[in-house]
Design an enzyme around this catalytic site. Structure first.
Site, PDB file in Angstrom:
ATOM      1  CB  SER A 189      -0.892   0.012   1.245  1.00  0.00           C
ATOM      2  OG  SER A 189      -1.572   1.239   1.398  1.00  0.00           O
ATOM      3  CE1 TYR A 202      -4.299  -2.383   5.073  1.00  0.00           C
ATOM      4  CE2 TYR A 202      -3.429  -0.176   4.703  1.00  0.00           C
ATOM      5  CZ  TYR A 202      -3.956  -1.360   4.211  1.00  0.00           C
ATOM      6  OH  TYR A 202      -4.120  -1.511   2.846  1.00  0.00           O
TER       7      TYR A 202
END
Length: 297
Positions: A189, A202
């Protein structure tokens, strides 16, 4: 809408969405998302780039994973789908699309936090597809928490179990069954480079995935197995409404990118196809950023 091979203005190729405030229980379903995502059902055109390949894709019931599964099938691959049992409706819809493309769809529900499921997942894929030569580790867990004081041990542990520990376990179970020419593509990401304050658990798993990808690529290169990653930016998926983003932020989701809009899952699929196809035979340890123009290292 034209297919993915037709030249179009990227600014307005897909709608500039302003999602209403909404909430779904984790893990979230595509079928209940407002607005619905574009996973390429009506637009992705295959060109035979993955003909005869046998792929296992985690998190393939919805969002990016579903778009990748649809693209792989239309490129000629059979697909085993890993997803949570609560996502069965979304998964069966993707299976129908794969089968309409003339390819095998193998649904394998389970929880990647369970080490036994990670091991069994590979065995079931080998049995159901007759082999495995393309692994996409895409499943992820993202829950927004504003203050580290409120980030529970349980959430920290579950995020790491889903995002990075499961990736290691599936790779470990699969690697001895992957022939030369096989590929592994991991989903990381933009958060790995530019972490949001409310996503520290995350984001830190995504940084770990970048590093894991590069190290594993070096290790497996002599065996003819290529390992790469794709780093999405703000992509509209059920992850965002199942506590992945603060509810008040949803109407503005993705508008801070240079393109001025959130991405759609189908815009990620060609990156995974490229890294899985033989076209990328000299690409190893790469993280391909698909993020609407956000700067990355």
């Amino acid at each position: 809408m034209s297919d993915q091979l037709t030249m179009q203005n990227p600014v307005n190729r897909y709608p500039d969405i302003s999602p209403p405030k909404q909430d779904q229980p984790e893990p979230g379903l595509d079928v209940e998302l407002i607005p619905r995502t574009d996973r390429g059902e009506d637009t992705y055109r295959g060109t035979g780039r993955l003909e005869g390949r046998k792929a296992l894709i985690s998190g393939s019931d919805s969002g990016i994973g579903a778009a990748v599964a649809i693209a792989f099938a239309r490129e000629g691959a059979d697909v085993a789908l890993s997803y949570l049992p609560e996502e069965e409706d979304d998964a069966q819809h993707v299976c129908e699309i794969i089968r309409r493309a003339g390819r095998t769809a193998l649904p394998l529900p389970g929880d990647l936090r369970d080490p036994a499921y990670c091991r069994d997942l590979v065995g079931q894929t080998l049995g159901g597809l007759g082999g495995l030569d393309a692994l996409v580790n895409n499943a992820g867990r993202q829950i927004a928490v504003d203050r580290v004081d409120d980030l529970s041990e349980e959430q920290w542990r579950d995020t790491y179990e889903t995002n990075i520990h499961a990736m290691f376990r599936v790779v470990k179970a699969a690697v001895d069954h992957l022939p030369a020419g096989s590929t592994i593509v991991n989903s990381t990401s933009v958060q790995a480079y530019s972490p949001s304050a409310h996503l520290i658990d995350y984001a830190s798993t995504k940084a770990a995935i970048n590093n894991f990808t590069k190290g594993l690529a070096t290790q497996l290169a002599p065996r003819g197995i290529r390992v790469n990653a794709v780093a999405p930016g703000p992509i509209w998926t059920p992850l965002q409404v199942s506590d992945g983003q603060p509810k008040e932020a949803l109407p503005h989701f993705g508008k801070n990118t240079p393109l001025g809009r959130a991405g759609q899952p189908t815009e990620l699929a060609p990156a995974y196809v490229f890294l899985t196809s033989s076209e990328s035979s000299y690409v190893l340890g790469e993280t391909l950023n698909v993020n609407g123009g956000q700067p990355t290292p």
